[in-house]
Structures are given as C-alpha cells and as structure tokens.
Design an enzyme around this catalytic site. Structure first.
Site, mmCIF file in Angstrom:
data_model
loop_
_atom_site.group_PDB
_atom_site.id
_atom_site.type_symbol
_atom_site.label_atom_id
_atom_site.label_comp_id
_atom_site.label_asym_id
_atom_site.label_seq_id
_atom_site.Cartn_x
_atom_site.Cartn_y
_atom_site.Cartn_z
ATOM 1 N N GLY A 1 -3.746 -31.930 32.309
ATOM 2 C CA GLY A 1 -4.610 -32.265 31.181
ATOM 3 C C GLY A 1 -3.745 -32.264 29.781
ATOM 4 O O GLY A 1 -2.529 -32.000 29.656
ATOM 5 N N ASP B 227 -7.620 -40.786 38.794
ATOM 6 C CA ASP B 227 -7.664 -39.354 38.382
ATOM 7 C C ASP B 227 -6.492 -38.765 37.600
ATOM 8 O O ASP B 227 -5.247 -38.657 38.166
ATOM 9 C CB ASP B 227 -7.724 -38.756 39.836
ATOM 10 C CG ASP B 227 -8.867 -38.821 40.572
ATOM 11 O OD1 ASP B 227 -10.148 -39.281 39.997
ATOM 12 O OD2 ASP B 227 -8.587 -39.147 41.862
ATOM 13 N N LEU B 228 -6.839 -38.298 36.493
ATOM 14 C CA LEU B 228 -5.912 -37.840 35.798
ATOM 15 C C LEU B 228 -4.840 -36.647 36.207
ATOM 16 O O LEU B 228 -5.295 -35.698 36.512
ATOM 17 C CB LEU B 228 -6.309 -37.192 34.224
ATOM 18 C CG LEU B 228 -5.635 -36.971 33.406
ATOM 19 C CD1 LEU B 228 -4.808 -37.990 32.710
ATOM 20 C CD2 LEU B 228 -6.410 -36.362 32.216
ATOM 21 N N ASP B 229 -3.375 -37.080 36.044
ATOM 22 C CA ASP B 229 -2.292 -36.148 36.562
ATOM 23 C C ASP B 229 -2.706 -35.676 37.907
ATOM 24 O O ASP B 229 -2.126 -34.666 38.538
ATOM 25 C CB ASP B 229 -2.650 -34.537 35.869
ATOM 26 C CG ASP B 229 -2.159 -35.007 34.409
ATOM 27 O OD1 ASP B 229 -1.499 -36.050 33.907
ATOM 28 O OD2 ASP B 229 -2.668 -34.314 33.398
ATOM 29 N N GLN B 230 -3.481 -36.570 38.715
ATOM 30 C CA GLN B 230 -3.641 -36.161 40.131
ATOM 31 C C GLN B 230 -2.705 -36.998 41.308
ATOM 32 O O GLN B 230 -2.840 -37.101 42.511
ATOM 33 C CB GLN B 230 -5.130 -36.434 40.691
ATOM 34 C CG GLN B 230 -5.887 -35.380 39.740
ATOM 35 C CD GLN B 230 -5.701 -33.971 40.145
ATOM 36 O OE1 GLN B 230 -5.505 -33.533 40.981
ATOM 37 N NE2 GLN B 230 -5.919 -33.230 38.967
#
Lengths: 279, 279, 279, 279
Positions: free
Chosen positions: B196, B221-224
C-alpha cells in the site's frame, strides 16, 4: 541422474529423453546449456528410479551406444549414495566447525571418516566427534612423503571428496592428480583479486569497499582452478585487518559450504577452467 | 520460441524436441521446470529460425495436435518482433527517465509510442524525446472514463506491454482486464512487507535495516500480483525518510527494468499467483 | 561543514566542538575516525549556519589558530553552494543518461554546464538538454593539445567536479593534476580484479560468478586511484560477454552515482590512496 | 566506554570530551547520532583505560553531575569484562552449533554456562562441550513454572545475554521483563514480512524472489521488537519449501551472530522500538 557434455548437434535432448522414456523413466529435473562460443552441449537430467525398467547396474551398458553416437562425456550418479568426505585443516576451526555442524545435524547426508592436519591443535575437537584425526606435519623435506601418506589414507577410507577447510599448505600434483575435480578449496578473497597469501592484508592496503570469498576446485595452479561459488560482504575504512579477517570468516564458511553442496548434489560440470552450475 | 505449461506426465520433453527435430530445428535454449507439488510442467524452448522447415505462420497449425495431446497452454514468440511499450507516470521521473534511456541507447529493442500521465508535469520531457504524451487527469468521478480512454489509446497504438513507472493511481479492472499479465508495476517495498501507500515511511517507523523494491504484474488486488523481480539495499538509523526515498529510487528503476526485460524476452510464465522465471 | 585530518592526539574533538560552541553552532552531524595504524585523526562536522555567530567569510580566520595548533588539513564547505559538474563521455550513453536524469529531476542540486567527448555521437542528446557539448577528438598526436583545451574549458566553466561517465581515454597528468581528487571515474570491474581494458571479457574467460563496478578518483596510475564505492551483481555460466556488459551497465551507473553523491555531499576524505567515507 | 542518550542540545559532545580530557582519556572511537525528528542525541565513546586518571569504580561518581545536567540515560562498559551467555534451543542445531563454534574458537570472548531447551534432543551435543544443559519441557500448564525456573537459572548463572537460537516457544513477560533488551531472537523472515509461524511456507506461497532473516530484541509483542540485523538471500521458483528452509538456515545463523556480536561490543542503543547501531 546423468551428467553429460558433448559437441553440440541436433537431437541430443530428444535422444536422451527418448532413452529414458523407453525405459519408463519419469524426468524430475532437466537442465541443459549450450556454450554457443565453443559449441559444447551440457545436460543434467534426473529421473525417478522407482518405475524405471533398468536395474542400476544395467544402465551404463544400455546407455553406451547412445553416448558413443554423440561422443558424450558422461557420468551416472544415484542420489541415495552416501558420499565420503575428508577435511584438511590447519589451525583455524571456523570452516571445519561449520562442516561438522552440517554433518551432525544431517543437513549433509555424508560420512566424514577422516580429518587431516599439518598442526595437532584441532585434534581434540575432531576426535570429540568420533572422527579420525591424522596429524601430518609438513616441511619442505617431508612434503612429498606426507602427501603420499595422505593419498593412501584417502584411498583406504574410500574418500569421494576432499574439502580444504582453510588448509594453509599448497598441494602438490601428488594430491591434486589423485582426485581430479574432487578437491574443493576456499580462498579468502574475491578471485581473481588478491591471489596467494594474505588477501585480507592486501584488501586493507588497497582500500576496497567489499571483500569476498571463492570456493573452487584445487588445481596445479594456485588459486586458478574452476570457480564454483563466490560471495561478498561490505567493509569500510573503519575495518582493521583483524575486522576483515573476522567478517571474512563468516563468508568463507558459507561459500565453502555452498560449493561443497553443489558438488555433493552433482549439480556442476567442469569444462576447461570453468564450471557449469545447474542450480 | 515456445512457452508451454501443462499437467506433468512422461514424454513431454521428448515429444516437443521430437517435433523440432522433425522440422530441422536447432535448439538454442531449453529450460524446463516441474512443480512437483502441483504436478505442473513448464518449458521454454528457443530454436533457430534459420534452417527450420516450417514457415512462421505454419508452426501453430503443425504444433496443435501435440499441444492437445498434452493439454498444453502454449505461446509462440519470435525474438525479432519489436514490442510496443506504453509508460504510465505521475510526477516522479526517475523510472521514466531510466526506461527512456534504455530505449534511446538501443539496450531495449522496443518502440515507445505513448506515455500516459495523471499529471501534466512530465509532458515536456517526454515530448522532447518525440514521444506522444497524453495527460489524463483522474478524479473519483472521471476515473472510469479516463481508464476507458487509456484502453482505447493502448489499442490504437497496439501496445504489447504497459509499464507503471511509479504511476500513483490504483488501476481498476477496466485496465487490468484489458491487458492480462501485460501490465508491470514497481512497488517501492520488499513485498509482502509494506503493502500500500507510503512504504518508506512505514519502513522508517519499523526501523528495518534493509529496504526493497518489487516488480510485479498488476492484478485486481493491490500489490498482490505475481512477483517478477525483487532487490534490496541496506539502510541504517542515520537514514531519514527522505534518504530512504532517495536510496529507494535507484532500486526502483533497476528492479523495474529487470522485470520488464524478463517480460520482453519472454523468459517468464505465470502460474497461479507465482512466476516461473527462465533466466 | 568542516572536514579535518591531522595527526591524532588528545583533545581534538573537544577543541573543535569548543570552537563551535563558543560561536553558538548547533552540531547536526559529527563523524570521526582514527586510523590507529598510522595515528591519523579524521573528522567531518556539520552544524547549522542559522544562529552561528560568525559570518561565512569570518570562519577561516577564526578557525586558523586552532587548525595550526593541531597541524590540521582542513576544508570548509557550505551545503547550499551549487556545485558545477562536467561530464566526459565516449559513445556509450547509459552513465551520461543516468547523470542527466538526476540533474533534471533535481535529485542532485548541481549545474552541468559542459559535456566533453572524444566522439560526436552523443552531441544531439546532450544539446537536447540545453547543455554545451564539446567534441574533442583524441589521437596520439592531438592528445596533449586536446587535454589542455579541456582544462581551459573546465576553468572557464568553473567546474568543481569532473565525472568520467565511461570515457574511454586514459587521462594524462595534464588533466589529472588540474583537478586533484576532483575527477571521478567508473571502472567496469571489481577492482583490483580486471584492471585495464575489457574487464568483462576477462571476467567471462575466468568464469567468475560475480561481476562488479568501482567508482574511484582518477590518478596518474590507471585504475589505481582511491576507491569510493563498489558493488556487484551475480552472473552465471549462462551469461555471454554481451550479457555481462548489459548487466554491468546497470551497476556502473548506480555505483558511479553513489561515488559522485558522496563527493557532492563532502562525505569523504582521501588519505594516502584510500578514502574515509562518512556515510 | 560510555553509551549515552539524552535530549539534544548544544554542548553535549564538548562536555563529554572535556570530561575525558580532564582525566587524560585518549578517545579511540566516538560515534554520535542525532534523531532530528525526535530531537534525541545518541553517543558511544570509547577511550583507553591505560593512562586514564580515574579508577573504574570512580568513573560513575565523577560523571554523575554532567549526566544530570544533560538528563542523560547512560551506561558504562569495560571491553575486557567477559560476558556470560545462555542459549535457548528447541530441536534445530544449526544456530546453536554456530554459537558454540564462535565460543570454542575464541572468536567471541564469552562464557556459555548454560543451554536451556524444551526438548532433550540436543543435550548430548551440549554436554559434549562441557556446558550445562537444562531440559525444561513446556506445556500450556507448565509454561509459567518453567519460565520462572529459567529466570532462576539465569540469575544463578549471572547471565548477561540470552540468545534464542531457534527456540520455538513464545516467551511470556516473566522472562522478557527479567532481561530487558538482553534477549536476542532470530526470526526466519525479513520482518515485517511473514510475522509468526512458518514464514518459509508463507514465502513459498507468495512466490517471493528473496528470503530473509532478522535478529531482534525479544519483546512482549511477537516479532515486533527492535531490529538489530537483517540479511537476505535470493531464491527462485525452483526452490521447494525444504530448499527455502535449507538456504534460510545459513542466513539465520549468520544474522543471529551479527546481532549478538553488536550487543557484545555494546555497539547499539535502543530508543523506542528502533536501534541505533554504531558499527
């Protein structure tokens, strides 16, 4: 598993995988490399023994025709064979201790029947682990005799690999030739920088910002053998020679262990003075 | 070259190399990996077009039967095809500048027809290189519209790969789904640590001794998304947040470039949320 | 800030901090090092100009007595002075481009009034940034003339620091002596390994597992100057010379930038052929 | 040596060096750091005992006035005092073995009077080194009792530092509070990534390209204590969880040793949840 090197040409991978398929071999790992400059093909192929239709002792005979067709240098290894290591040391214990730790904990599935040293100091430590310690002091006059004695002991103990764990003597061809590409040395510098004696002093004098260690096969030329593993650590103007030695010891033991582990897994091939590493 | 993944079984390597042999293909690189846990087979095989008896457009048809037999996912690439990159930026220029440098010097044999930004600041720099700069400001209300506009531009310019060069907006599925596994982001932390916003501030607060950067495919999915490349740099209590940012910028541009270069060479396969990298 | 070196003796830190205290100086950073082997004392001390009771131009006079008492070599710098950099290049652009990026983005608060090259190729790129480009071709006959011309240009432009960004000419004493410890070179190897030309070829031939780059002050002895920064990257048997060159370019630009940044912040002192780095 | 932290203000360095000078102390090392954000001053100052005009036991009394004037937290250490270490282990031996090697070789000038374990397995190894081994099995019911027993043993043996060498139990406040900032743990991940149990499994599942290890002071919050040392190693899609564990073990022992060595040399200060390291 099979380790193969040969002149590159079409059809090698297909032929070898065909051989395994014909005998119901299930490939686990296949690593292949072509040296485009020298036109040499390298392969490591590992398959499951379970289900394979040839017995261990039948494999060489069955593989021979194919090997000759492609002019292969090849070696066959079984991963469940326990290899026997002899360690050569002088006075410093950090690499020896690290090797013993990996043996004791079962990290390395090996036997260590023998430790040879040109100093008596580490004898009690070694014997405390139930390992035979041979003190073979070396002088200009006794070197040839003692190395021949070492070769005898290595043969007697059926040693597969010699680990020079900061052994501070230069080996002569008597020993080198007895175990071609089966003697691994740790040199306490980032080769080819600082060849020879006192590399930490030389690194200090030059004012480098990084020091290194190199695990390599010992050959007749000092510190010139095929490099297996290298690593480095940062240093600064604050580090005295003593501090470089201290930081370097951690490197030495880790890099030596990496080189030995690659050898034990048969994950490297030597070609000329270089290594091909299938990691 | 061919990139293949399929359920593992006996004979895949033999079948594929047999196919190439039959059409006089000379293998340059063969990398293979088996995920023993999930029983999936991965392969990248590169051969010389010169001498191959099939024309480029004939290969898919000829390979189809074999692919179906082994239930393969497969992709065919030619290394001489020039790929087209679009870069997304915000205000920071270090990653963009690094990408432009690799393009200008010919290090990356690509075309860069388009740079998109939610800020106008870097327009002059980009246009100075003769590259089209599209300013697409984003607010909560305009986001959907602007992303659809971006997708249009990417299609119009036949973009193969989107590089998020410190683009400070979270992409919605509109964009993500338009280019599956063809959007590479650089996250300024060692994922999964500090997901994040403001990872350098978080790293400073935690007092870590090492910071990192992660190049990964952008997913919903953020940063996943699947991680392609990571690297780190040492920091100390002396480093303020500003100093972490400064040190991190060098990492970001290098790690982003490594991830993009692996993609451009077709040296990676995505499986589940992980990458298989043939380097 | 003050940079000091002198023979070590009791009371130096106390005397210098006493001097600052007397004039209401608030210390921000104090770094000190004693070379115990050579008995030399080094210090970098940075204090706030705000509140200090001496004007800038008064400081040298006020400090002189103390400096003489301890036989100090000392230099006074103000961190808000904008330094002027000249870059020397040949044909390769990656280091130049990286330097320009740091200048453009404001990461380095410097001016770059001049780029000098022995090849015309990078002229358009440089001029595109509004920077003067001087093409000074060098042959055995013209070398002395061209270097004197370069020195003139550097003086004319009041250049503080010369950055050799992969400049492929050996500098003669004409240039070296004109800017003592103010010329930083990037050598594309891990010095002292692979001194001189073609280090990547030499690294390939030796089969090393790690390559490096070294940022150092240029001196009259090729690749022998005081080392400022070094870093490394892993390579393998798979890497051709071309691949070593490609991997090395990323190292070169990052290591060069680190060395230049340390110099720009006045965070290093040269003593003998070594650097003391206050980082 | 003195370790000092206090609110930052003008004159601290001058006052402390004045104190030493007054008693004929020759400074060997002076490291100083100001946390500009929190306005806290940190200093480590080491001087020669030889020639110092105060006896060891007189120093605290003589220094008190100055310490109070600047509201200092301060500690006085003598580098020739042999520290006493207790090691806590479970079943894995690699970190314990590494600690014992550093003790045996004299690399660490310490005493190790005690090893405590919740499993009996490593007893023979420990006793073989002539070290007392206490088997304290832990269950939910016995935990409180056994930890109180451990605290008793640590007091009885006058232990200065507890090293958790892969001890697989979470310590309760009984133990933590008995030795504030004198218990060092090794966590087998790059914190704050993968807090808690089975970090190698989590790293494998996430598909990271680098794994790490973290040496930190144990506090009441699991894996949240001040970080002392961290390092990393590269991994790839080829590495199974078992291979991550194997690679990680080398990291764990080296990083743990670095953290312990910093503590033994009194080269770190804890402030809030972060460490200031004078290395």
């Amino acid at each position: 598993m099979l380790l193969i090197s040969c002149p590159d040409q079409r059809g090698i991978v297909n032929a070898v995988t065909g051989f395994l398929l014909q005998h119901h071999g299930n490939i686990l790992y296949l690593d292949q490399h072509v040296d485009l400059e020298q036109n040499v093909f390298f392969m490591r192929i590992e398959w499951e023994v379970a289900g394979f239709s040839l017995k261990r002792e039948e494999i060489p005979g069955a593989f021979r025709a194919l090997a000759e067709q492609f002019s292969m240098n090849w070696r066959l290894h079984f991963s469940d064979v326990v290899q026997r290591i002899a360690v050569f040391v002088s006075k410093q214990s950090h690499c020896l201790f690290d090797v013993l730790g990996r043996f004791e904990s079962g990290e390395w599935p090996v036997q260590i029947p023998l430790v040879i040293s040109n100093h008596p100091d580490l004898g009690p430590l070694v014997r405390n682990f139930g390992i035979r310690f041979e003190y073979l002091p070396v002088s200009a006059e006794t070197k040839a005799v003692q190395e021949r004695r070492a070769v005898e002991l290595l043969r007697e103990q059926q040693v597969d690999l010699v680990v020079l764990a900061r052994y501070m003597q230069i080996l002569s061809p008597v020993l080198i030739d007895a175990l071609p590409h089966r003697i691994i040395n740790i040199h306490h510098s980032f080769l080819p920088a600082f060849v020879g004696a006192k590399p930490y002093h030389a690194a200090y004098a030059r004012g480098v910002k990084i020091i290194g260690a190199t695990g390599h096969y010992a050959t007749a030329d000092l510190d010139q053998g095929p490099i297996i593993a290298q690593d480095i650590i940062r240093v600064s103007h604050k580090d005295s020679v003593e501090e470089l030695v201290r930081k370097g010891q951690d490197l030495e033991k880790i890099v030596l262990a990496r080189a030995v582990w690659l050898h034990l897994q048969h994950k490297l091939l030597v070609h000329g003075n270089k290594t091909v590493i299938f990691d």
